[in-house]
Design an enzyme around this catalytic site. Sequence first.
Site, PDB file in Angstrom:
ATOM      1  N   CYS A  79      24.416  63.903  65.602  1.00  0.00           N
ATOM      2  CA  CYS A  79      25.085  62.956  64.705  1.00  0.00           C
ATOM      3  C   CYS A  79      26.606  63.183  64.719  1.00  0.00           C
ATOM      4  O   CYS A  79      27.256  62.875  65.706  1.00  0.00           O
ATOM      5  CB  CYS A  79      24.495  63.064  63.301  1.00  0.00           C
ATOM      6  N   HIS A 167      18.218  62.470  64.443  1.00  0.00           N
ATOM      7  CA  HIS A 167      18.030  63.789  63.812  1.00  0.00           C
ATOM      8  C   HIS A 167      16.674  64.352  64.227  1.00  0.00           C
ATOM      9  O   HIS A 167      15.643  63.981  63.653  1.00  0.00           O
ATOM     10  CB  HIS A 167      18.123  63.672  62.291  1.00  0.00           C
ATOM     11  N   GLU A 169      15.517  67.261  63.691  1.00  0.00           N
ATOM     12  CA  GLU A 169      15.049  68.318  62.787  1.00  0.00           C
ATOM     13  C   GLU A 169      14.156  67.805  61.665  1.00  0.00           C
ATOM     14  O   GLU A 169      13.470  68.599  61.008  1.00  0.00           O
ATOM     15  CB  GLU A 169      16.247  69.073  62.192  1.00  0.00           C
ATOM     16  N   SER A 221       9.543  91.756  41.497  1.00  0.00           N
ATOM     17  CA  SER A 221       9.359  90.651  40.568  1.00  0.00           C
ATOM     18  C   SER A 221       7.912  90.191  40.516  1.00  0.00           C
ATOM     19  O   SER A 221       7.532  89.407  39.653  1.00  0.00           O
ATOM     20  CB  SER A 221      10.231  89.465  40.998  1.00  0.00           C
ATOM     21  N   GLY A 222       7.109  90.650  41.479  1.00  0.00           N
ATOM     22  CA  GLY A 222       5.748  90.149  41.608  1.00  0.00           C
ATOM     23  C   GLY A 222       5.664  88.987  42.567  1.00  0.00           C
ATOM     24  O   GLY A 222       4.585  88.520  42.909  1.00  0.00           O
ATOM     25  N   GLY A 223       6.842  88.500  43.033  1.00  0.00           N
ATOM     26  CA  GLY A 223       6.883  87.371  43.951  1.00  0.00           C
ATOM     27  C   GLY A 223       6.824  87.793  45.408  1.00  0.00           C
ATOM     28  O   GLY A 223       6.755  88.974  45.745  1.00  0.00           O
ATOM     29  N   VAL A 224       6.884  86.797  46.286  1.00  0.00           N
ATOM     30  CA  VAL A 224       6.717  87.030  47.717  1.00  0.00           C
ATOM     31  C   VAL A 224       7.876  87.839  48.299  1.00  0.00           C
ATOM     32  O   VAL A 224       7.665  88.830  49.011  1.00  0.00           O
ATOM     33  CB  VAL A 224       6.591  85.678  48.467  1.00  0.00           C
ATOM     34  N   SER A 226      10.372  89.904  47.100  1.00  0.00           N
ATOM     35  CA  SER A 226      10.539  91.321  46.769  1.00  0.00           C
ATOM     36  C   SER A 226       9.349  92.146  47.256  1.00  0.00           C
ATOM     37  O   SER A 226       9.505  93.311  47.650  1.00  0.00           O
ATOM     38  CB  SER A 226      10.747  91.512  45.263  1.00  0.00           C
ATOM     39  N   SER A 227       8.160  91.546  47.269  1.00  0.00           N
ATOM     40  CA  SER A 227       6.963  92.279  47.714  1.00  0.00           C
ATOM     41  C   SER A 227       7.017  92.561  49.208  1.00  0.00           C
ATOM     42  O   SER A 227       6.694  93.666  49.664  1.00  0.00           O
ATOM     43  CB  SER A 227       5.702  91.482  47.378  1.00  0.00           C
TER      44      SER A 227
END
Length: 509
Positions: A79, A167, A169, A221-224, A226-227
């Site tokens: 573009c 585009h 993508e 945090s229990g999230g993806v 940080s784990s």
Amino acid sequence: MEEKILILDFGSQYTQLIARRVRELNVYCDIYPFNKIPTIDESIKGIILSGSPFSVKDANAPVPDLHGIKGKIPILGICYGAQYLAHSAGGHVYPSKHREYGRANMVYINEINPLFKNFTQGSQVWMSHGDTITGLPDGFNIIGSTNDVKVGAYQIEGESSFGIQLHPEVYHTTEGKQLLHNFVVTICGCSQSWTAESFVEETVKMLKSQLGNDKVVLGLSGGVDSSVAAMLLHQAIGKNLTCLFVDNGLLRKHEFEEVLDSYKHMGLNVVGVQARDHFLDALAGISDPEEKRKAIGRVFIEVFDAEAHKIKNVKWLAQGTIYPDVIESVSVNGPSATIKSHHNVGGLPEQMNLKVVEPLKLLFKDEVRRVGMSLNMEPTLLQRHPFPGPGLGIRILGEITGEKVTMLQEVDYLYIKGLREYDLYNKVWQAAAILLPVQSVGVMGDERTYEYVVALRAVTSTDGMTADWADLPHEFLRHISNKIINNVNGVNRVVYDISSKPPATIEWE
């Protein structure tokens, strides 16, 4: 030396999407602002120029310095990138007579050109441009056209330099992945060796070298994110990693106990810190969303700092920062005006005199999940919906009280449990229950009630940058509404949010 594609960002909303599509081809790529091009060495196999909200005719249009680069390594201008290459060589770019935005079809492609290898004539593509190339310089040859855009794609003679108005993508370009494959693999010669397994191997090796026998503390945090960061560090330094999981009183029902239990099964050294009252006291009387975020962030730093100081000789603070956070801080438009306070731990490394290590700073969210899978982490953990750092603190609109937190925890518990029971949980990107600062009249039995309204939210998305509201089955919505009203004291009305992002956001605050 890791081979890579360099993406120059001119401020396009699609730049991160280009990077994600290249990564999906198992090829590593980096995004740099157009005016901060790194030293070009043998590791850089090709360059992609992004789109832009600017016109090449604008006085302040972005102009990259491609001296010594163009003609020596492959370049793909998308573009604005295509328009810039043509304009800078003496071509003509003017506002389109008919603005082409949306779906179009390639009515002509040069089938022997390597950029269009295995690309179907008539294939659907996505256009999004106000300017168009009306005249090409000498040595620029058309290799693709749509009905409305004659110069849909071109190649510069004697160079592996290409320009395309479409585009590739976005998903609406049905063979966009093939076109990017042709450029990145066929033309640039990338070996497609960037995999989750290779990332784990290289990162663990790098962490061992970087950290040695130093001790590291990480806030889970229990999230993806940080784990997965914790597991990578665990593989590299084992017992020298200590993880702190702070209960801020704004987690989901049973989450503190369940997450701690899951981490124990993963072999991590985790310390659980219960600080509910500390957070709720700090939030008393605060209604403004950003003030709530700041209060939660401030108390988190206080609690985390106190607990971390109990660990002797800690030298590093680990964070689950991912690539979009890094890109944002060096974007063409400069650092974002407002960084949500739960996305960082402002001042904590300096306050504790710690160095920072960020094992995931090269990865997008979907790549983090793939790395987690290669580490044999539990799918239930990797498939968890995103959950904001301030937790239910930004899903309770207005002032936060212990009573409101308990009420929303019950609603959220029934909602998420219901999504799982109806096999809907993994079909939505994120689901949330929001307690509104609104009460409404209701009738229960023969009695009049005046109680709170809860809004349920569920969205579909690929990356969270844009999102559509999830069209959940009416049967499910009927069931969950009845379940909440019949089982949660204080709630007598349930509504469903059917707003998409943009113009709305996923969270309400």
